[in-house]
Design a protein around this motif. Structure first.
Motif, PDB file in Angstrom:
ATOM      1  N   MET A   1    -107.113-112.876  31.214  1.00 56.76           N
ATOM      2  CA  MET A   1    -107.479-112.622  32.583  1.00 56.76           C
ATOM      3  C   MET A   1    -108.249-110.696  32.684  1.00 56.76           C
ATOM      4  O   MET A   1    -108.383-109.949  31.921  1.00 56.76           O
ATOM      5  N   VAL A   2    -108.069-111.275  33.959  1.00 58.85           N
ATOM      6  CA  VAL A   2    -109.590-109.776  34.573  1.00 58.85           C
ATOM      7  C   VAL A   2    -108.441-108.672  35.165  1.00 58.85           C
ATOM      8  O   VAL A   2    -107.313-108.701  35.140  1.00 58.85           O
ATOM      9  N   SER A   3    -108.980-107.478  34.473  1.00 58.98           N
ATOM     10  CA  SER A   3    -108.040-105.936  34.372  1.00 58.98           C
ATOM     11  C   SER A   3    -108.376-105.777  35.563  1.00 58.98           C
ATOM     12  O   SER A   3    -109.492-105.270  36.592  1.00 58.98           O
ATOM     13  N   GLU A   4    -107.405-105.339  36.393  1.00 60.03           N
ATOM     14  CA  GLU A   4    -107.092-104.798  38.016  1.00 60.03           C
ATOM     15  C   GLU A   4    -107.202-103.130  37.694  1.00 60.03           C
ATOM     16  O   GLU A   4    -106.149-102.522  37.234  1.00 60.03           O
ATOM     17  N   GLY A   5    -107.436-102.984  38.354  1.00 61.09           N
ATOM     18  CA  GLY A   5    -108.050-101.398  38.526  1.00 61.09           C
ATOM     19  C   GLY A   5    -107.516-100.827  39.817  1.00 61.09           C
ATOM     20  O   GLY A   5    -106.839-101.699  40.768  1.00 61.09           O
ATOM     21  N   ILE A   6    -107.464-100.135  39.956  1.00 62.43           N
ATOM     22  CA  ILE A   6    -106.867 -98.874  40.705  1.00 62.43           C
ATOM     23  C   ILE A   6    -107.438 -98.861  42.362  1.00 62.43           C
ATOM     24  O   ILE A   6    -109.012 -98.666  42.038  1.00 62.43           O
ATOM     25  N   VAL A   7    -106.910 -99.863  43.657  1.00 55.78           N
ATOM     26  CA  VAL A   7    -107.851 -99.810  44.379  1.00 55.78           C
ATOM     27  C   VAL A   7    -107.944 -98.698  45.119  1.00 55.78           C
ATOM     28  O   VAL A   7    -108.468 -97.545  45.879  1.00 55.78           O
ATOM     29  N   ALA A   8    -106.765 -97.575  45.509  1.00 60.51           N
ATOM     30  CA  ALA A   8    -106.603 -96.715  46.290  1.00 60.51           C
ATOM     31  C   ALA A   8    -105.294 -96.232  46.348  1.00 60.51           C
ATOM     32  O   ALA A   8    -104.298 -96.505  46.092  1.00 60.51           O
ATOM     33  N   ILE A   9    -105.225 -95.281  46.484  1.00 62.39           N
ATOM     34  CA  ILE A   9    -103.453 -94.201  46.261  1.00 62.39           C
ATOM     35  C   ILE A   9    -103.450 -93.773  48.197  1.00 62.39           C
ATOM     36  O   ILE A   9    -104.519 -93.463  48.080  1.00 62.39           O
ATOM     37  N   GLY A  10    -101.960 -93.714  48.010  1.00 61.64           N
ATOM     38  CA  GLY A  10    -102.334 -93.034  49.836  1.00 61.64           C
ATOM     39  C   GLY A  10    -100.719 -92.568  50.300  1.00 61.64           C
ATOM     40  O   GLY A  10    -100.085 -93.074  49.220  1.00 61.64           O
ATOM     41  N   LEU A  11    -100.788 -91.406  50.823  1.00 60.94           N
ATOM     42  CA  LEU A  11     -99.372 -91.150  51.085  1.00 60.94           C
ATOM     43  C   LEU A  11     -99.338 -92.200  52.619  1.00 60.94           C
ATOM     44  O   LEU A  11     -99.972 -91.535  53.519  1.00 60.94           O
ATOM     45  N   LEU A  12     -98.442 -92.923  52.616  1.00 62.57           N
ATOM     46  CA  LEU A  12     -97.506 -93.323  53.760  1.00 62.57           C
ATOM     47  C   LEU A  12     -96.646 -92.854  54.480  1.00 62.57           C
ATOM     48  O   LEU A  12     -95.293 -92.799  54.027  1.00 62.57           O
ATOM     49  N   THR A  13     -96.536 -93.351  56.004  1.00 67.25           N
ATOM     50  CA  THR A  13     -95.020 -93.587  56.412  1.00 67.25           C
ATOM     51  C   THR A  13     -94.416 -94.766  56.125  1.00 67.25           C
ATOM     52  O   THR A  13     -95.872 -95.409  55.874  1.00 67.25           O
ATOM     53  N   LYS A  14     -93.061 -94.444  56.648  1.00 66.64           N
ATOM     54  CA  LYS A  14     -92.494 -95.743  56.990  1.00 66.64           C
ATOM     55  C   LYS A  14     -93.230 -97.015  57.440  1.00 66.64           C
ATOM     56  O   LYS A  14     -92.797 -98.442  57.741  1.00 66.64           O
ATOM     57  N   ASN A  15     -93.859 -96.887  58.723  1.00 71.45           N
ATOM     58  CA  ASN A  15     -93.628 -96.885  59.972  1.00 71.45           C
ATOM     59  C   ASN A  15     -95.682 -97.691  59.314  1.00 71.45           C
ATOM     60  O   ASN A  15     -96.288 -99.154  59.181  1.00 71.45           O
ATOM     61  N   ASP A  16     -96.630 -97.339  58.142  1.00 80.96           N
ATOM     62  CA  ASP A  16     -97.650 -97.668  57.622  1.00 80.96           C
ATOM     63  C   ASP A  16     -97.431 -99.086  56.707  1.00 80.96           C
ATOM     64  O   ASP A  16     -97.743 -99.917  57.061  1.00 80.96           O
ATOM     65  N   VAL A  17     -95.906 -98.962  56.201  1.00 78.00           N
ATOM     66  CA  VAL A  17     -95.298 -99.910  55.493  1.00 78.00           C
ATOM     67  C   VAL A  17     -95.248-100.986  56.329  1.00 78.00           C
ATOM     68  O   VAL A  17     -95.618-102.228  55.862  1.00 78.00           O
ATOM     69  N   GLN A  18     -94.400-100.626  56.924  1.00 78.97           N
ATOM     70  CA  GLN A  18     -94.388-102.352  58.260  1.00 78.97           C
ATOM     71  C   GLN A  18     -95.727-102.422  58.408  1.00 78.97           C
ATOM     72  O   GLN A  18     -95.625-104.064  58.751  1.00 78.97           O
TER      73      GLN A  18
END
Length: 65
Positions: A1-18
């Motif tokens: 199985m291929v290991s998945e690394g972290i692509v990005a970390i971010g601070l998102l608003t509820k609107n961003d998540v939607q």
């Protein structure tokens, strides 16, 4: 199985998540994340350092007026 690394970390608003939609499945709200405030301090410091470097770089570069 291929290991998945972290692509990005971010601070998102509820609107961003939607806007990201239901396929965005790996999210940890800050109120549920341990030591969140301890993480914010180094992020803020890095942001200030980056802004300072940018300001110094712009001051050292002559501008055409």
């Amino acid at each position: 199985m291929v290991s998945e690394g972290i692509v990005a970390i971010g601070l998102l608003t509820k609107n961003d998540v939607q806007l990201l939609g239901p396929t965005f499945r790996r999210i940890w709200p800050d109120e549920e994340t341990p030591c969140f405030s301890q993480l914010l301090q180094p992020i803020d410091e890095a942001d200030r350092d980056l802004s300072r470097e940018s300001d110094l770089s712009q001051a050292a570069t002559p501008t055409d007026r």
